[in-house]
Scaffold this active site. Structure first.
Site, mmCIF file in Angstrom:
data_model
loop_
_atom_site.group_PDB
_atom_site.id
_atom_site.type_symbol
_atom_site.label_atom_id
_atom_site.label_comp_id
_atom_site.label_asym_id
_atom_site.label_seq_id
_atom_site.Cartn_x
_atom_site.Cartn_y
_atom_site.Cartn_z
ATOM 1 N N ASP A 96 0.892 -0.966 -0.043
ATOM 2 C CA ASP A 96 -0.070 -0.098 -0.114
ATOM 3 C C ASP A 96 0.978 1.199 0.019
ATOM 4 O O ASP A 96 2.016 0.914 0.138
ATOM 5 C CB ASP A 96 -0.816 0.120 1.229
ATOM 6 C CG ASP A 96 -1.689 1.267 1.474
ATOM 7 O OD1 ASP A 96 -2.235 1.686 0.446
ATOM 8 O OD2 ASP A 96 -1.659 1.798 2.737
ATOM 9 N N ARG A 97 0.334 2.322 -0.376
ATOM 10 C CA ARG A 97 1.224 3.469 -0.339
ATOM 11 C C ARG A 97 1.193 4.432 1.052
ATOM 12 O O ARG A 97 1.916 4.376 1.783
ATOM 13 C CB ARG A 97 0.947 4.370 -1.573
ATOM 14 C CG ARG A 97 1.952 5.396 -1.909
ATOM 15 C CD ARG A 97 1.428 6.694 -2.913
ATOM 16 N NE ARG A 97 0.437 7.508 -2.340
ATOM 17 C CZ ARG A 97 0.041 8.599 -3.254
ATOM 18 N NH1 ARG A 97 0.102 8.779 -4.264
ATOM 19 N NH2 ARG A 97 -0.692 9.627 -2.420
ATOM 20 N N ASP A 98 -0.325 5.033 1.043
ATOM 21 C CA ASP A 98 -0.397 5.999 2.163
ATOM 22 C C ASP A 98 -0.474 5.232 3.435
ATOM 23 O O ASP A 98 -1.198 4.397 3.674
ATOM 24 C CB ASP A 98 -1.574 6.872 1.969
ATOM 25 C CG ASP A 98 -1.517 7.729 0.681
ATOM 26 O OD1 ASP A 98 -0.154 8.168 0.207
ATOM 27 O OD2 ASP A 98 -2.424 8.132 -0.172
ATOM 28 N N GLY A 145 -4.303 12.155 3.712
ATOM 29 C CA GLY A 145 -5.483 12.418 2.960
ATOM 30 C C GLY A 145 -5.458 12.362 1.566
ATOM 31 O O GLY A 145 -5.044 11.477 1.032
ATOM 32 N N TYR A 146 -5.510 13.608 0.776
ATOM 33 C CA TYR A 146 -5.263 13.372 -0.692
ATOM 34 C C TYR A 146 -4.208 14.240 -0.961
ATOM 35 O O TYR A 146 -4.638 15.561 -1.494
ATOM 36 C CB TYR A 146 -6.765 13.810 -1.180
ATOM 37 C CG TYR A 146 -7.740 12.850 -0.956
ATOM 38 C CD1 TYR A 146 -7.877 11.790 -1.720
ATOM 39 C CD2 TYR A 146 -8.617 13.211 -0.281
ATOM 40 C CE1 TYR A 146 -9.035 10.835 -1.397
ATOM 41 C CE2 TYR A 146 -9.683 12.420 0.311
ATOM 42 C CZ TYR A 146 -9.902 11.184 -0.316
ATOM 43 O OH TYR A 146 -10.936 10.314 -0.267
ATOM 44 N N SER A 148 -8.802 7.639 -5.020
ATOM 45 C CA SER A 148 -10.277 7.976 -5.689
ATOM 46 C C SER A 148 -10.055 9.619 -5.607
ATOM 47 O O SER A 148 -11.210 10.123 -6.031
ATOM 48 C CB SER A 148 -11.066 7.387 -4.435
ATOM 49 O OG SER A 148 -11.127 8.133 -3.237
ATOM 50 N N CYS A 204 -5.525 2.846 -8.429
ATOM 51 C CA CYS A 204 -7.266 2.827 -8.873
ATOM 52 C C CYS A 204 -7.604 4.311 -8.920
ATOM 53 O O CYS A 204 -7.578 4.789 -7.590
ATOM 54 C CB CYS A 204 -7.971 1.946 -8.094
ATOM 55 S SG CYS A 204 -9.860 2.436 -8.329
ATOM 56 N N CYS A 214 -15.658 -0.205 -9.870
ATOM 57 C CA CYS A 214 -14.585 -1.139 -10.856
ATOM 58 C C CYS A 214 -13.991 -2.152 -9.806
ATOM 59 O O CYS A 214 -14.341 -2.475 -8.822
ATOM 60 C CB CYS A 214 -13.271 -0.017 -10.900
ATOM 61 S SG CYS A 214 -12.572 0.419 -9.281
ATOM 62 N N CYS A 273 -10.670 -2.781 -9.737
ATOM 63 C CA CYS A 273 -9.231 -2.459 -9.285
ATOM 64 C C CYS A 273 -9.369 -1.791 -8.029
ATOM 65 O O CYS A 273 -8.027 -1.586 -7.396
ATOM 66 C CB CYS A 273 -8.683 -1.638 -10.457
ATOM 67 S SG CYS A 273 -9.191 -0.315 -11.044
ATOM 68 N N ASP A 277 -2.016 -0.757 5.752
ATOM 69 C CA ASP A 277 -2.276 -0.596 7.235
ATOM 70 C C ASP A 277 -4.008 -0.424 7.362
ATOM 71 O O ASP A 277 -4.745 0.070 8.344
ATOM 72 C CB ASP A 277 -1.916 1.066 7.265
ATOM 73 C CG ASP A 277 -2.545 1.914 6.306
ATOM 74 O OD1 ASP A 277 -2.663 1.833 5.245
ATOM 75 O OD2 ASP A 277 -3.101 3.035 6.881
HETATM 76 MG MG LIG Z 1 -3.039 2.957 3.485
HETATM 77 ZN ZN LIG Z 2 -10.439 1.214 -10.270
#
Ligand SMILES: [Mg+2]
Ligand SMILES: [Zn+2]
Length: 196
Positions: free
Chosen positions: A9-11, A19-20, A54, A90, A105, A107, A134
Site C-alpha cells: 500500500d502507499r499512504d 488524506g489526498y 479515489s 485505482c 471497478c 481495481c 495499514d
Molecule cells: Mg494506507
Molecule cells: Zn478502479
C-alpha cells in the site's frame, strides 16, 4: 519461472497518510522505508505499490499530477538505493462527476484488479507473494489474491487492528511498521526455503 512480489500500500505504509496529497511536496516518506525497500530488493522479491487514489475520481487531484508524484517517488527511492518495481493505482470513484472515473471497478482494493494486472505485466505468482498495508481493505486484498497479508500499525493500522475480529479476517503478521514487516518477510522466506 514466475516471480514473487511484496505488494505495498502507499499512504500509511510507505509515507504518512495525509488524506489526498496533490503534489510530491505533500508526500512525507517514512525515513525507514528506503531501508525496508532495499532489503526486499536484495531478497529478489519485487516491490509493487498498489494504491487506491479515489482523489482523482473525486476531482481533488489530476491523474497527471498523481503520475508525476509516483515518478518522483520512484526517483527518490532510487537516490536512496531502493527500487519500486511497479506502481499501480485505482483512480475510480463510484460517485465521480467525471464519467471516465465513475465506476464500480474491479481495481479498487479489496478487489484484486491491480494485482491481476501486475501479475500479467511482471509475471508474478500471487499466492507466493505478500501484501503489506495499514487498512482492513489491504488485508482483505491480500486474502483475495491468496497472498500472505501483513498489517502495519502505522497509518490507520490501530483502527484496522481493532476491527479485524469484527470483520472475521486475520493477517499472517502484525508489524509495527514497514521495516519490521520487511524483516518478517525475509525471515519467513528463509524458513520456507529451508523446509523445501
Ligand atoms: Mg494506507
Ligand atoms: Zn478502479
Amino acid at each position: 519461472m514466475k516471480k514473487r512480489a511484496v505488494f505495498l500500500d502507499r499512504d500509511g505504509t510507505l509515507n504518512k497518510d495525509v488524506g489526498y496529497p496533490n503534489s510530491f511536496a505533500a508526500i512525507e516518506v517514512y525515513p525507514y522505508s528506503f531501508d525496508a525497500i532495499r532489503k526486499i530488493n536484495r531478497s529478489g522479491l519485487l516491490t509493487v505499490v498498489v494504491t487506491n487514489q479515489s482523489g482523482i475520481g473525486r476531482g481533488l487531484i489530476e491523474e497527471k499530477n498523481l503520475q508525476d508524484i509516483h515518478q518522483q517517488m520512484r526517483n527518490l527511492f532510487l537516490r536512496n538505493n531502493a527500487r519500486l518495481d511497479g506502481i499501480y493505482y485505482c483512480p475510480h470513484y463510484i460517485a465521480s462527476m467525471d464519467p471516465q472515473y465513475r465506476k464500480d471497478c474491479s481495481c479498487r482494493k479489496p478487489n484484486p484488479g491491480m494485482a491481476i494486472k501486475a501479475a500479467e505485466e511482471l509475471n508474478i505468482s500471487l499466492k507466493n507473494s505478500y501484501m503489506v498495508g495499514d487498512k482492513i481493505e489491504d488485508i482483505q486484498f491480500g486474502l483475495n489474491i491468496e497472498a500472505t497479508p501483513i498489517l502495519l500499525l502505522t497509518g490507520h493500522g490501530y483502527k484496522a487492528l481493532r476491527n479485524l475480529s469484527e470483520e472475521g479476517i486475520q493477517p499472517a503478521f502484525v508489524a509495527q511498521d514497514l521495516l519490521e514487516a520487511a524483516d518478517w518477510i525475509l525471515e519467513n522466506d528463509k524458513k520456507l526455503s529451508s523446509s523445501e
